[in-house]
Design a protein around this motif. Structure first.
Motif, PDB file in Angstrom:
ATOM      1  N   ASP A 525    -102.803  -1.010 122.671  1.00 49.40           N
ATOM      2  CA  ASP A 525    -101.547  -2.217 123.500  1.00 49.40           C
ATOM      3  C   ASP A 525    -102.149  -3.427 123.887  1.00 49.40           C
ATOM      4  OD1 ASP A 525     -98.919  -2.532 123.205  1.00 49.40           O
ATOM      5  OD2 ASP A 525     -99.051  -3.016 125.462  1.00 49.40           O
ATOM      6  N   GLY A 526    -103.243  -3.441 123.659  1.00 47.63           N
ATOM      7  CA  GLY A 526    -103.909  -5.065 123.937  1.00 47.63           C
ATOM      8  C   GLY A 526    -104.622  -5.206 122.471  1.00 47.63           C
ATOM      9  N   TYR A 527    -104.889  -4.280 121.827  1.00 43.22           N
ATOM     10  CA  TYR A 527    -105.823  -4.565 120.523  1.00 43.22           C
ATOM     11  C   TYR A 527    -104.545  -5.131 119.382  1.00 43.22           C
ATOM     12  CZ  TYR A 527    -107.800  -4.329 116.134  1.00 43.22           C
ATOM     13  OH  TYR A 527    -108.298  -4.550 114.601  1.00 43.22           O
ATOM     14  N   ALA A 528    -103.242  -5.421 119.688  1.00 44.80           N
ATOM     15  CA  ALA A 528    -102.154  -4.759 119.521  1.00 44.80           C
ATOM     16  C   ALA A 528    -101.603  -6.350 119.198  1.00 44.80           C
ATOM     17  CB  ALA A 528    -100.838  -4.166 119.219  1.00 44.80           C
ATOM     18  N   LYS A 529    -102.184  -6.784 120.535  1.00 47.40           N
ATOM     19  CA  LYS A 529    -101.286  -8.044 120.947  1.00 47.40           C
ATOM     20  C   LYS A 529    -102.036  -9.261 120.381  1.00 47.40           C
ATOM     21  CE  LYS A 529     -98.119  -6.755 124.412  1.00 47.40           C
ATOM     22  NZ  LYS A 529     -97.778  -5.675 125.470  1.00 47.40           N
ATOM     23  N   CYS A 530    -103.420  -8.588 119.925  1.00 46.32           N
ATOM     24  CA  CYS A 530    -104.799  -9.420 119.531  1.00 46.32           C
ATOM     25  C   CYS A 530    -104.727  -9.516 117.985  1.00 46.32           C
ATOM     26  CB  CYS A 530    -106.175  -8.927 119.879  1.00 46.32           C
ATOM     27  SG  CYS A 530    -107.155  -8.323 121.285  1.00 46.32           S
ATOM     28  N   LEU A 531    -103.912  -8.241 117.542  1.00 50.56           N
ATOM     29  CA  LEU A 531    -103.212  -9.112 116.061  1.00 50.56           C
ATOM     30  C   LEU A 531    -102.518  -9.976 116.266  1.00 50.56           C
ATOM     31  CD1 LEU A 531    -104.024  -4.829 114.906  1.00 50.56           C
ATOM     32  CD2 LEU A 531    -105.659  -7.413 113.858  1.00 50.56           C
ATOM     33  N   ALA A 532    -101.521  -9.539 117.106  1.00 49.43           N
ATOM     34  CA  ALA A 532    -100.550 -11.212 117.083  1.00 49.43           C
ATOM     35  C   ALA A 532    -100.898 -12.339 117.266  1.00 49.43           C
ATOM     36  CB  ALA A 532     -99.051 -10.198 117.960  1.00 49.43           C
ATOM     37  N   GLY A 533    -102.313 -12.381 118.228  1.00 51.32           N
ATOM     38  CA  GLY A 533    -102.866 -13.603 118.433  1.00 51.32           C
ATOM     39  C   GLY A 533    -102.405 -14.571 119.781  1.00 51.32           C
ATOM     40  N   LEU A 534    -101.762 -12.695 120.664  1.00 47.34           N
ATOM     41  CA  LEU A 534    -101.517 -13.932 121.675  1.00 47.34           C
ATOM     42  C   LEU A 534    -102.876 -13.482 122.458  1.00 47.34           C
ATOM     43  CD1 LEU A 534     -98.051 -11.195 122.733  1.00 47.34           C
ATOM     44  CD2 LEU A 534     -97.961 -13.712 122.553  1.00 47.34           C
ATOM     45  N   THR A 535    -103.836 -12.519 122.299  1.00 46.83           N
ATOM     46  CA  THR A 535    -104.817 -12.159 123.579  1.00 46.83           C
ATOM     47  C   THR A 535    -105.834 -12.484 122.154  1.00 46.83           C
ATOM     48  OG1 THR A 535    -105.833 -11.427 125.429  1.00 46.83           O
ATOM     49  CG2 THR A 535    -104.717 -10.209 123.934  1.00 46.83           C
TER      50      THR A 535
END
Ligand SMILES: [Zn+2]
Length: 546
Positions: A525-535
């Motif tokens: 889920d963290g990786y998905a949020k990396c792809l979205a530019g969030l973290t």
């Protein structure tokens, strides 16, 4: 430091902007005066820097005649403190105010601390840090760096200056969105740090005597024993900061150089977040809604301290908060006021514990029971029992993963077959810092995650993707991050997992089964949020392993 001023400085020296940014970032991290740090590097003409500072604050510059021949009130102040903050008392004005030379007028807390220690109102003039330090050395030549007489004026907890200083610390902490305040006696000074977005930063250093005064004041306000300085004590207080109420939980303990305290700031009425806006993926939201639509079962939010699980729990409960449902809660403390929910705060001193409150709730026959945290065997037993007898029970547990919650409950004495029948959903979570949108850098790179993680997000290893890195700018105090968001793993207990729970499977086996049924792990889920530019990937790895 005010961003406007830093901008002015960078505009004066555009060709040195990168170097200046780096110096500013380093000074902010170390809690050092930025003006002094910039001055020391020689990147900026000292006279021009001084002029900019004075103009920005609309104050005069110190002239040669202003410097005193003899030390003014230095006896009452720690020289280490004056050196550290580049502050020099110049003279007492006819109206009794104390005139100070300061290199960095933004150090308002330090300047105020001088006023508090000397019991005078202060006026300031700007001077270069170099000049101030030279004059301190000239006025106090007998003192070499190292051990020096500490300012030992007796400070009591009720002393008005200490009261003011504590109020200022609370106010600055709240303005910075801090979650904790750390006060600690160190070898030479007493340090006050705040935790913002999970990271500690220095707020202020004061003389030891003033630090002891602060601790005494805090103990008085929270009902602790002021004389006890060695044994650890826990207390609570309520305070009002900027028209908002806060619950403050206090722990005091002794350290090598004296005493320390940690104050956790809990906003008294935090804004409830909608379940749909706290960062769950579409798939996870669907799983959660399915479990919430059942009339019974146990739903658990799990994670370490400060992982945001209480926020998730309150959002889950408010999702269920409709007039036809009877909802009761038992909490310690009540962190979110939920309209229409009857919320009880535990009070062990008068016999209201999680377990005793739960037993009396059962007689009132609620539809939904919220238990702030399952900390002991008895609470766990009653909670599981309630979820098996037609109640929806929502709670939090302190474990590092969703699968870990299951093995933890078995360790706490729940029969595996009972747990398999009652458990409906487990949400594991952590908070990661959000990249500052003003300065994040985009990079093409192959993601530093395992094949297993990539597959959960539909990726393949060896393929470069666009990710983001922290950089640092004036909007984010040079940290590269601003604010936090949760990463989740949402485990629905289906028939296969029920079977594994009955067989007392390990948390690894449980997690592997959940992933094969479509669960995204925390890191995925963290990786998905990396792809979205969030973290950033490094932030996800730091937090998931912590
Ligand atoms: Zn930034």
């Amino acid at each position: 430091m005010a961003n406007v001023f830093a901008d002015t400085l960078l505009k004066q020296y555009p060709e040195r902007a990168d170097a200046l940014c780096a110096v500013i970032a380093e000074a902010e991290r170390e809690g050092e005066s930025i003006v002094s740090a910039v001055e020391r590097t020689g990147l900026v003409d000292p006279a021009l820097l001084l002029g900019l500072v004075a103009k920005y604050h609309q104050i005069d510059c110190v002239v040669a005649d202003d410097y005193p021949l003899d030390a003014v009130l230095i006896d009452g102040l720690s020289l280490a403190f004056l050196r550290m903050h580049s502050i020099l008392p110049l003279k007492i004005m006819p109206d009794g105010k104390l005139l100070l030379a300061v290199a960095d007028p933004w150090q308002t807390l330090a300047i105020e601390a001088v006023g508090i220690a000397t019991k005078r109102k202060v006026l300031i003039k700007a001077a270069s840090a170099r000049n101030i330090l030279d004059h301190i050395d000239r006025l106090a030549p007998e003192v070499v760096s190292g051990e020096e007489p500490e300012f030992e004026r007796e400070v009591f907890g009720q002393d008005p200056p200490v009261v003011e200083l504590l109020n200022r610390i609370f106010s600055d902490a709240a303005n910075a969105r801090a979650t904790d305040i750390h006060l600690e006696a160190e070898r030479r000074v007493f340090a006050i740090r705040i935790r913002v977005d999970g990271m500690l930063r220095l707020l202020l250093q004061v003389p030891h005597a003033m630090g002891r005064g602060l601790l005494a004041r805090i103990k008085i306000l929270s009902g602790l024993n002021v004389a006890e300085r060695r044994l650890s004590q826990d207390g609570n207080m309520r305070t009002r900061i900027h028209a908002s109420d806060y619950d403050v939980r206090i722990t005091t303990f002794s350290v090598t150089h004296g005493e320390a305290a940690v104050l956790r700031l809990l906003p008294g009425s935090r804004n409830l977040m909608r379940l749909s806006s706290i960062g769950f993926s579409e798939g996870d939201l669907f799983r959660i809604q399915s479990s919430l639509s059942l009339s019974s079962g146990l739903i658990i939010a799990t994670g370490p301290t400060g992982s945001g699980k209480t926020t998730s729990l309150a959002s889950l409960v408010s999702e269920l908060n409709t007039p036809e449902r009877k909802i009761v809660s038992i909490e310690d403390p009540v962190e979110y006021q939920i309209p229409g929910v009857s919320q009880t705060q535990i009070r062990p001193d008068i016999g209201i514990t999680f377990a005793s409150a739960l037993r009396s709730f059962m007689r009132a026959d609620p539809d939904v029971i919220m238990i702030g945290e399952m900390r002991d065997k008895e609470t766990v037993q009653i909670g599981v029992q309630a979820s098996l007898t037609g109640h929806l029970v929502l709670t939090t547990l302190h474990t590092t993963s969703a699968s870990g919650a299951i093995t933890r409950l078995v360790d706490m004495g729940v029969e595996p077959f009972l747990l398999a029948s009652s458990l409906s959903l487990v949400i594991g979570q952590r908070l990661v810092r959000v990249l500052c949108p003003h300065c994040r850098d985009s990079v093409e790179m192959s993601p530093p995650f395992s094949e297993m993680v990539l597959r959960q997000v539909g990726g393949k290893s060896g393929r470069a993707v666009r990710l983001f890195r922290p950089k640092g700018c004036l909007h984010c105090s040079q940290t590269g991050y601003r604010g936090r968001v949760a990463i989740f793993e949402v485990m629905t207990i289906d028939a296969k997992l029920q079977e594994l729970i009955r067989l007392n499977a390990s948390s690894q086996e449980l997690e592997a089964m959940a992933v094969s049924s479509g669960m995204k792990t925390l890191i995925a889920d963290g990786y998905a949020k990396c792809l979205a530019g969030l973290t950033s990937p490094e932030e996800v790895i730091r937090v998931a392993n912590g």
